[in-house]
Design an enzyme around this catalytic site. Structure first.
Site, PDB file in Angstrom:
ATOM      1  N   GLN A   1       0.843  -1.192   0.000  1.00  0.00           N
ATOM      2  CA  GLN A   1       0.000   0.000   0.000  1.00  0.00           C
ATOM      3  C   GLN A   1       0.879   1.244   0.000  1.00  0.00           C
ATOM      4  O   GLN A   1       1.738   1.420   0.863  1.00  0.00           O
ATOM      5  CB  GLN A   1      -0.892  -0.008   1.250  1.00  0.00           C
ATOM      6  CG  GLN A   1      -1.936   1.079   1.292  1.00  0.00           C
ATOM      7  CD  GLN A   1      -2.833   0.927   2.513  1.00  0.00           C
ATOM      8  OE1 GLN A   1      -2.741  -0.053   3.241  1.00  0.00           O
ATOM      9  NE2 GLN A   1      -3.699   1.888   2.730  1.00  0.00           N
TER      10      GLN A   1
ATOM     11  N   ARG B   1      -6.704   0.621   1.113  1.00  0.00           N
ATOM     12  CA  ARG B   1      -6.513  -0.828   1.024  1.00  0.00           C
ATOM     13  C   ARG B   1      -7.317  -1.420  -0.127  1.00  0.00           C
ATOM     14  O   ARG B   1      -6.884  -2.351  -0.799  1.00  0.00           O
ATOM     15  CB  ARG B   1      -6.915  -1.485   2.352  1.00  0.00           C
ATOM     16  CG  ARG B   1      -6.035  -1.067   3.530  1.00  0.00           C
ATOM     17  CD  ARG B   1      -6.511  -1.745   4.823  1.00  0.00           C
ATOM     18  NE  ARG B   1      -5.694  -1.355   5.964  1.00  0.00           N
ATOM     19  CZ  ARG B   1      -6.015  -0.404   6.822  1.00  0.00           C
ATOM     20  NH1 ARG B   1      -7.136   0.281   6.645  1.00  0.00           N
ATOM     21  NH2 ARG B   1      -5.242  -0.128   7.851  1.00  0.00           N
TER      22      ARG B   1
ATOM     23  N   ASN C   1      -3.340  -6.995   2.158  1.00  0.00           N
ATOM     24  CA  ASN C   1      -4.505  -6.126   1.954  1.00  0.00           C
ATOM     25  C   ASN C   1      -4.942  -6.058   0.498  1.00  0.00           C
ATOM     26  O   ASN C   1      -4.120  -6.241  -0.398  1.00  0.00           O
ATOM     27  CB  ASN C   1      -4.182  -4.716   2.463  1.00  0.00           C
ATOM     28  CG  ASN C   1      -4.317  -4.610   3.963  1.00  0.00           C
ATOM     29  OD1 ASN C   1      -5.254  -5.148   4.544  1.00  0.00           O
ATOM     30  ND2 ASN C   1      -3.376  -3.931   4.597  1.00  0.00           N
TER      31      ASN C   1
ATOM     32  N   ASP D   1      -6.309  -3.592  14.382  1.00  0.00           N
ATOM     33  CA  ASP D   1      -7.117  -2.395  14.616  1.00  0.00           C
ATOM     34  C   ASP D   1      -7.645  -2.376  16.051  1.00  0.00           C
ATOM     35  O   ASP D   1      -7.662  -1.328  16.704  1.00  0.00           O
ATOM     36  CB  ASP D   1      -8.301  -2.341  13.641  1.00  0.00           C
ATOM     37  CG  ASP D   1      -7.872  -2.568  12.216  1.00  0.00           C
ATOM     38  OD1 ASP D   1      -7.720  -1.600  11.476  1.00  0.00           O
ATOM     39  OD2 ASP D   1      -7.682  -3.747  11.846  1.00  0.00           O
TER      40      ASP D   1
ATOM     41  N   ARG E   1      -4.895  -1.424  18.354  1.00  0.00           N
ATOM     42  CA  ARG E   1      -4.703   0.028  18.311  1.00  0.00           C
ATOM     43  C   ARG E   1      -5.746   0.742  19.169  1.00  0.00           C
ATOM     44  O   ARG E   1      -5.442   1.687  19.895  1.00  0.00           O
ATOM     45  CB  ARG E   1      -4.794   0.522  16.861  1.00  0.00           C
ATOM     46  CG  ARG E   1      -3.609   0.138  15.983  1.00  0.00           C
ATOM     47  CD  ARG E   1      -3.888   0.422  14.518  1.00  0.00           C
ATOM     48  NE  ARG E   1      -2.690   0.216  13.700  1.00  0.00           N
ATOM     49  CZ  ARG E   1      -2.701  -0.085  12.412  1.00  0.00           C
ATOM     50  NH1 ARG E   1      -3.871  -0.238  11.784  1.00  0.00           N
ATOM     51  NH2 ARG E   1      -1.575  -0.248  11.747  1.00  0.00           N
TER      52      ARG E   1
ATOM     53  N   HIS F   1     -11.640  -4.350   7.472  1.00  0.00           N
ATOM     54  CA  HIS F   1     -10.331  -3.829   7.889  1.00  0.00           C
ATOM     55  C   HIS F   1     -10.022  -2.685   6.932  1.00  0.00           C
ATOM     56  O   HIS F   1      -9.363  -2.851   5.918  1.00  0.00           O
ATOM     57  CB  HIS F   1      -9.263  -4.917   7.802  1.00  0.00           C
ATOM     58  CG  HIS F   1      -7.864  -4.415   8.028  1.00  0.00           C
ATOM     59  ND1 HIS F   1      -7.488  -3.763   9.174  1.00  0.00           N
ATOM     60  CD2 HIS F   1      -6.760  -4.464   7.249  1.00  0.00           C
ATOM     61  CE1 HIS F   1      -6.207  -3.435   9.093  1.00  0.00           C
ATOM     62  NE2 HIS F   1      -5.743  -3.847   7.933  1.00  0.00           N
TER      63      HIS F   1
END
Length: 316
Positions: free
Chosen positions: A85, A91, A123, A151, A154, A178
């Site tokens: 990416q 993504r 991804n 995620d 995080r 995601h």
């Protein structure tokens, strides 16, 4: 299958694949780690570098090479290979290119390890996971994606920072895609056993809706910020991937927000997305029932539709 006799293969010796292999070896996620990449000089150099540190690691050996033969008889195969990416790229923009890469590599990996559990990290992970389930033709649950495990980590870290508590004591998950339509299950979030909406910060204040929106935004934009600064996210996804591998090889029945078509959402069998799911030695065993408020239900519907449209664009 057990960690003490297991083999993990990591496909792709880029920043994510090498971080995952490194994390798995330090944590002892598997007895043998195999690293495979078409760039022979790169993968051989990475394997040699890792091998030099094995006396200080939990895993006993690292092997690797350009041929898929190094992955033979794996218990778990983690796919990280694909176009990376770039700054400013979503993504989902990666979808068509990485679907083509997946179509070329997956059949050979399955042929060499027909009894393995396959985990997608590349991804857009939800799209690739759905495509991989169609290509593989394996029993349900044996193919799944890393989903929103990172995620959610995080999210817990951010909440812990603001509350002055360990991220391990924060219990909330990001679900859905995601990507840009993911969202936090705020309505069921807790800190310890206490509902998040009853918690106050060290300053004695409860979270406002605006503050929760800001935290969600930070979670969604974290990868873009890291990619802009250093070109790729790798350390946190590496250790997240190792954690998922351990859930499989240790038959832990761990509840993780991984991506799978087995999400249990009526009318959405044509997408793969993340919900809290039980992960053991057969992969995803089942999803847990969701408890969402009306707003969260609407956001889940939007996330499903975003994924459905992208899956259609890549021909699946």
């Amino acid at each position: 299958m057990s960690i003490s006799t297991s083999k993990l293969s990591v496909i792709g010796a880029g920043s994510v694949g090498t971080a995952l292999a490194y994390a798995a070896m330090i944590r002892g996620s598997a007895k043998v780690v195999a690293l495979q990449d078409l760039n022979e000089s790169k993968v051989e150099a990475e394997v040699l570098d890792l091998a030099h540190g094995t006396q200080f690691m939990q895993s006993s050996s690292i092997i690797g090479g350009a041929s898929q033969d190094v992955t033979a008889d794996s218990d778990v195969v983690v796919i990280t290979a694909g176009a990376k990416q770039n700054p400013g790229q979503t993504r989902l923009d990666l979808a068509a290119k990485n679907v083509a890469i997946l179509e070329s590599m997956l059949p050979g990996l399955i042929e060499r390890s027909p009894n393995a559990v396959f985990i997608l990290v590349t991804n857009p992970v939800d799209v690739l996971t759905y495509v991989a389930t169609k290509i593989a033709g394996l029993p349900e649950g044996r193919v799944f994606g890393s989903g929103t495990v990172l995620d959610s980590s995080r999210l817990r870290w951010l909440l812990g920072q603001r509350l002055g508590v360990s991220a391990r004591s924060v219990h909330s998950m990001i679900i859905g895609e995601h990507g840009d339509s993911e969202f936090a299950m705020w309505s069921t979030a807790t800190v310890g056993q206490i509902p998040l909406h009853d918690i106050v910060t060290p300053q004695g204040e409860a979270f406002t809706a605006a503050q929760l929106d800001e935290i969600e935004h930070e979670v969604r934009s974290a990868a873009y910020k890291i990619i802009e600064g250093k070109g790729a996210t790798n350390y946190a996804i590496g250790v997240s991937g190792a954690r998922i591998v351990e859930a499989v090889l240790g038959d832990q029945k761990a509840v993780l927000p991984v991506s799978s078509p087995l999400h249990g959402i009526p009318g959405a069998s044509d997408v793969s997305l993340s919900v809290p799911s039980i992960v053991g030695n057969t992969g995803v065993e089942r999803a847990l029932p969701l408890s969402l408020n009306e707003s969260e239900e609407e956001r889940l519907t939007s996330s499903i539709e975003a994924l459905r449209q992208t899956i259609k664009t890549v021909g699946y």
